[in-house]
Design a protein around this motif. Structure first.
Motif, mmCIF file in Angstrom:
data_model
loop_
_atom_site.group_PDB
_atom_site.id
_atom_site.type_symbol
_atom_site.label_atom_id
_atom_site.label_comp_id
_atom_site.label_asym_id
_atom_site.label_seq_id
_atom_site.Cartn_x
_atom_site.Cartn_y
_atom_site.Cartn_z
ATOM 1 N N GLN A 649 14.576 24.449 -13.459
ATOM 2 C CA GLN A 649 15.891 24.561 -12.477
ATOM 3 C C GLN A 649 16.177 25.808 -12.306
ATOM 4 O O GLN A 649 15.915 26.911 -13.126
ATOM 5 N N MET A 650 16.646 26.290 -11.294
ATOM 6 C CA MET A 650 17.145 27.696 -10.810
ATOM 7 C C MET A 650 18.633 27.609 -10.857
ATOM 8 O O MET A 650 19.353 26.756 -10.180
ATOM 9 N N TYR A 651 19.460 28.645 -11.384
ATOM 10 C CA TYR A 651 20.731 28.821 -11.446
ATOM 11 C C TYR A 651 21.394 30.022 -10.582
ATOM 12 O O TYR A 651 20.670 31.269 -10.948
ATOM 13 N N LEU A 652 22.355 29.921 -10.020
ATOM 14 C CA LEU A 652 22.978 31.049 -9.494
ATOM 15 C C LEU A 652 24.518 31.019 -9.745
ATOM 16 O O LEU A 652 25.224 30.005 -9.433
ATOM 17 N N ASN A 653 24.987 32.091 -10.499
ATOM 18 C CA ASN A 653 26.445 32.212 -11.010
ATOM 19 C C ASN A 653 26.862 30.844 -11.804
ATOM 20 O O ASN A 653 27.910 30.150 -11.578
ATOM 21 N N ASP A 654 25.722 30.335 -12.504
ATOM 22 C CA ASP A 654 26.070 28.975 -13.537
ATOM 23 C C ASP A 654 26.045 27.818 -12.656
ATOM 24 O O ASP A 654 26.275 26.953 -13.180
ATOM 25 N N ARG A 655 25.593 27.806 -11.447
ATOM 26 C CA ARG A 655 25.382 26.639 -10.560
ATOM 27 C C ARG A 655 23.850 26.247 -10.230
ATOM 28 O O ARG A 655 23.217 27.387 -9.803
ATOM 29 N N MET A 656 23.426 25.137 -10.488
ATOM 30 C CA MET A 656 22.031 24.687 -10.258
ATOM 31 C C MET A 656 21.929 24.927 -8.715
ATOM 32 O O MET A 656 22.570 24.102 -8.011
ATOM 33 N N ILE A 657 20.944 25.486 -8.221
ATOM 34 C CA ILE A 657 20.708 25.562 -6.546
ATOM 35 C C ILE A 657 19.479 25.011 -6.183
ATOM 36 O O ILE A 657 19.216 24.877 -5.255
ATOM 37 N N ALA A 658 18.436 24.894 -7.336
ATOM 38 C CA ALA A 658 16.988 24.379 -6.944
ATOM 39 C C ALA A 658 16.501 23.904 -8.247
ATOM 40 O O ALA A 658 16.819 24.268 -9.318
ATOM 41 N N ASP A 659 15.694 22.739 -8.115
ATOM 42 C CA ASP A 659 15.025 22.365 -9.230
ATOM 43 C C ASP A 659 13.749 21.784 -8.786
ATOM 44 O O ASP A 659 13.060 21.737 -7.742
ATOM 45 N N SER A 660 12.745 21.235 -9.909
ATOM 46 C CA SER A 660 11.249 21.134 -9.636
ATOM 47 C C SER A 660 10.959 20.196 -10.671
ATOM 48 O O SER A 660 11.184 20.347 -11.907
ATOM 49 N N PHE A 661 10.094 18.993 -10.338
ATOM 50 C CA PHE A 661 9.273 18.261 -11.178
ATOM 51 C C PHE A 661 7.743 18.978 -11.197
ATOM 52 O O PHE A 661 7.414 19.211 -10.135
ATOM 53 N N TYR A 662 7.218 19.463 -12.249
ATOM 54 C CA TYR A 662 5.842 19.976 -12.246
ATOM 55 C C TYR A 662 4.751 18.989 -11.670
ATOM 56 O O TYR A 662 4.702 18.040 -12.099
#
Length: 726
Positions: A649-662
């Motif tokens: 998961q990727m967070y910007l200002n504590d908000r998830m902005i992107a995610d990924s299943f490997y």
């Protein structure tokens, strides 16, 4: 394909017909509510440059009425603006108005309140229950408010409507009860105002269609399959009259075939897998060749519309009450990423144009120039063609052909021999020194014979026989047609481009007089990286490692990438020679007797750097990323993260902005939607969850395990995308 407000649009058992002429459209799915609206125009232009004529799109109910009575068609949910943009970009649209969509959305697109209401009031959704139909009517009415004035009869882009989805296959009713419900929904849509020339319904797996045009599908794998092992070879790489894909929606129960009369409807597809959306338990990777070989097989089997789901990936919007992805928690069979709906599509989650985009574009180039003529070429089964996908020994082939009268009065059979020796994830037998022959319907009469060649594992192609070149000649050649360049010499003569897929030079047999028209042979690699582009009012074939996209103002722009710590000039070659460029390119030389090479005067530099600090907390990898020195003038900055783990998961200002299943692929995130293209710096937080070696999961390749798990970031790269007018 040109459809006007007063065009007569219909169909017969062979194809769609517009103003008395057969048409072979290319269609691609894009979900407006899964992509930032400020970039819709750019992405739709990419779709058109990739060969798409029709944009199909779900109107996902829960995206617009998550709270009962609170309809939201603003921002990224603005259907009206999307349709207006479709028109601006010169495309058409087919609205898939549900009410149930699936689309890997929460509840298949049904709002939670609707399901609760059905329980509280004792009715069944997806039936003719009066209270359910009242809710559907309100949703249809609000959807029509968005589309009003934008139907084709109003000179808008909407040429068709799909009712429901997989009805009778994935839920819903079967038999006459199901057919009646589909007729009820269709009548309601028409009454509300959805007056369009084309009404469709998905036709695979026992779905009922209510008399509408059935559209079919086919995927190269089945990430919804509940097994976590390698599954059987896909039947979509076999030439056959069979239109049904028994794998679609197999998570909801295998269908019983098809419910309509195939002899009454053309073979149209709406869901050829442009990729695959991974699930928590099953994560196959669809490659460009996987999609291209499957598409060519459907083409050889008689399909007269190629429609891709998805053509453009996206990102699930944020919900007001819940997340909006499909989950097991809501009673559905699969868990999906909260945000990412990348799909490994031709255009990916952040608009990346990758190999699948180019492979589909290559087939679309052929369809645009020769598809109308192909439409009434019937499928001819070839002797020895296997009908089981687990037959890896016998060569797979098909013919589509029709009778043609030559200028001298001679009658000949004209068409194409299709050969497929590609089966995803399996090795096909090599066929050395094989003489390829196209047989007529009796299985004995030879329509065409081609020089002997090796057909090895992974090969797929189609060869024309007695194909018209101009008005005075037909040709037969062991090369695959790409496109036609009109008036290449300024004297009214056309150039026909073909690609060769072996080392030997193609043979060319001509009946009649080429009359100044020209045949150009290129390699398959050049064809994949090439496209037909109109520059200053003249057609050209442009080959580049980048991709040419004509914007909504009619200006062709070359998109290209510069890796981190790289400085380069962008180069392309064109046929015929450009009369003039926009001043940003130097003419280098004739690459051969045909193509002229151009090199940008300016160099493009990417000095962007990534600083990554990592820490492990309770077995989860936590990382802070700081990106600096991003170049000015860029169109996009792609963050390419090489990680190994279960999910990230990727967070910007504590908000998830992107995610990924490997999956084993690099995780790419486009940054411009988060920080624009003017700033030089960007920062975010990344979290990687460990993948344990005993996890019940299908991966094509597993990462290296350390102490029974994988949880690491191996590196981060920054890829700058630029574009320049040519």
């Amino acid at each position: 394909m040109k459809i006007l407000s007063d065009s007569k649009v219909g169909f017969d058992p062979i194809s769609l017909i517009v103003d008395g002429k057969r048409v072979f459209p290319m269609m691609g799915e894009m979900h407006f509510s899964r992509y930032p609206h400020q970039y819709w125009e750019e992405e739709l232009c990419k779709m058109k440059a990739g060969g798409i004529d029709i944009v199909s799109l779900y109107v996902i109910w829960i995206h617009h009425e998550e709270i009962h009575g609170d309809f939201d068609f603003s921002g990224d949910r603005n259907l009206r603006l999307f349709l207006e943009t479709v028109k601006k970009c010169g495309l058409y649209a087919i609205l898939r108005i549900g009410p149930w969509a699936h689309g890997e959305a929460r509840n298949g697109g049904f709002p939670d309140w609707l399901l609760k209401d059905s329980v509280d009031n004792g009715y069944e959704v997806r039936t003719d229950a009066p209270r359910y139909l009242e809710h559907v009517r309100k949703f249809y009415e609000k959807t029509f408010e968005q589309a009003k004035g934008l139907l084709i009869k109003d000179d808008g882009p909407v040429i068709g409507v799909q009712i429901e989805n997989e009805y009778g296959h994935c839920g819903g009713k079967n038999g006459e009860e199901g057919e009646q419900h589909m007729r009820t929904l269709l009548a309601m849509a028409k009454e509300i105002g959805f007056e369009v020339p084309i009404y469709t319904a998905t036709g695979w797996g026992g779905a009922v269609t209510g008399g509408m045009i059935p559209v079919m599908g086919g995927y190269c794998e089945a990430p919804w399959d509940q097994r976590t092992t390698e599954i059987e070879p896909s039947g979509n790489y076999i030439f056959t009259r069979e239109r049904n894909d028994h794998n679609i929606g197999s998570d909801h129960g295998l269908g019983d075939g098809i419910t309509f009369d195939m002899n009454k409807f053309p073979f149209l597809t709406a869901e050829l897998g442009g990729g695959l959306q991974v699930t928590k338990h099953r994560r196959p990777i669809a490659t460009g060749l996987d999609t291209a070989a499957m598409t060519m097989t459907k083409l050889g089997s008689g399909a007269n519309l190629l429609g891709y789901y998805m053509y453009h990936g996206g990102t699930n919007p944020e919900g007001k009450l819940t997340t909006l992805q499909e989950t097991k928690e809501t009673g559905y069979p699969n868990d999906l990423p909260v945000l990412s709906y990348d799909f490994n599509a031709p255009l990916r989650e952040y608009g990346q144009m990758e190999d699948t985009y180019r492979q589909v574009r290559l087939l679309a180039s052929f369809i645009h120039d020769f598809g109308s003529d192909l439409c009434d070429m019937t499928y001819v089964e070839q002797p020895g063609n296997p009908l089981k996908p687990d037959n890896f020994e016998d060569l797979r082939s098909a013919v589509r052909c029709k009778e043609r009268v030559l200028p001298n009065g001679e009658k000949v059979k004209s068409g194409y021999l299709f050969v497929n020796n590609y089966q995803r994830r399996y090795t096909m037998a090599d066929h050395k020194d094989t003489t390829l022959k196209a047989y007529d319907e009796d299985g004995k009469s030879i329509l065409a014979s081609f020089d002997s060649r090796d057909v090895v594992n992974g090969d797929f192609f189609f060869y024309p026989f007695n194909m018209p070149l101009g008005d005075k000649a037909v040709i037969t050649t062991d090369a695959t047609p790409v496109c036609r360049i009109a008036d290449f010499d300024g004297n009214g003569h056309d150039a026909y481009i073909f690609y060769k897929d072996s080392e030997k030079e193609p043979s060319l047999s001509v009946k009649g007089d080429l009359d100044g028209n020209k045949v150009v042979f290129i390699t398959r690699e050049e064809a994949v990286h090439g496209s037909k582009v109109t520059i200053n009012g003249k057609e050209h074939f442009v080959i580049s490692s980048g991709d040419v996209v004509t914007n909504a103002d009619g200006k062709p722009e070359l998109y290209f990438e510069v890796s981190d710590n790289e400085t380069k000039h962008t180069v392309f070659k064109a046929f015929p020679e450009l009369r003039v460029t926009q001043g940003g390119f130097d003419t280098l030389k004739k690459d051969d007797e045909v193509f002229t090479v151009y090199k940008s005067k300016n160099s493009y530099e990417n000095k962007a750097a990534a600083l990554l600090t990592k820490d492990e907390q309770d077995g989860v990898l936590k990382a802070s990323l700081k990106v600096t020195d991003m170049p000015s003038g860029r169109n996009e900055m792609l963050l390419s993260i090489d990680y190994e783990g279960d999910t990230a998961q990727m967070y910007l200002n504590d908000r998830m902005i992107a995610d990924s299943f490997y999956t084993g692929q690099k995780w790419e995130v486009g940054l411009k939607r988060f920080c624009g293209n003017e700033v030089a710096e960007f920062g975010c937080e990344i979290s990687v969850d460990p993948l344990k070696e005993d996890t019940k999961l299908y991966l094509q390749e597993w990462p290296k395990m350390t102490d029974g798990k994988a949880c690491r970031i191996n590196g981060v790269h920054l890829i700058a995308q630029f574009k320049t007018e040519i």
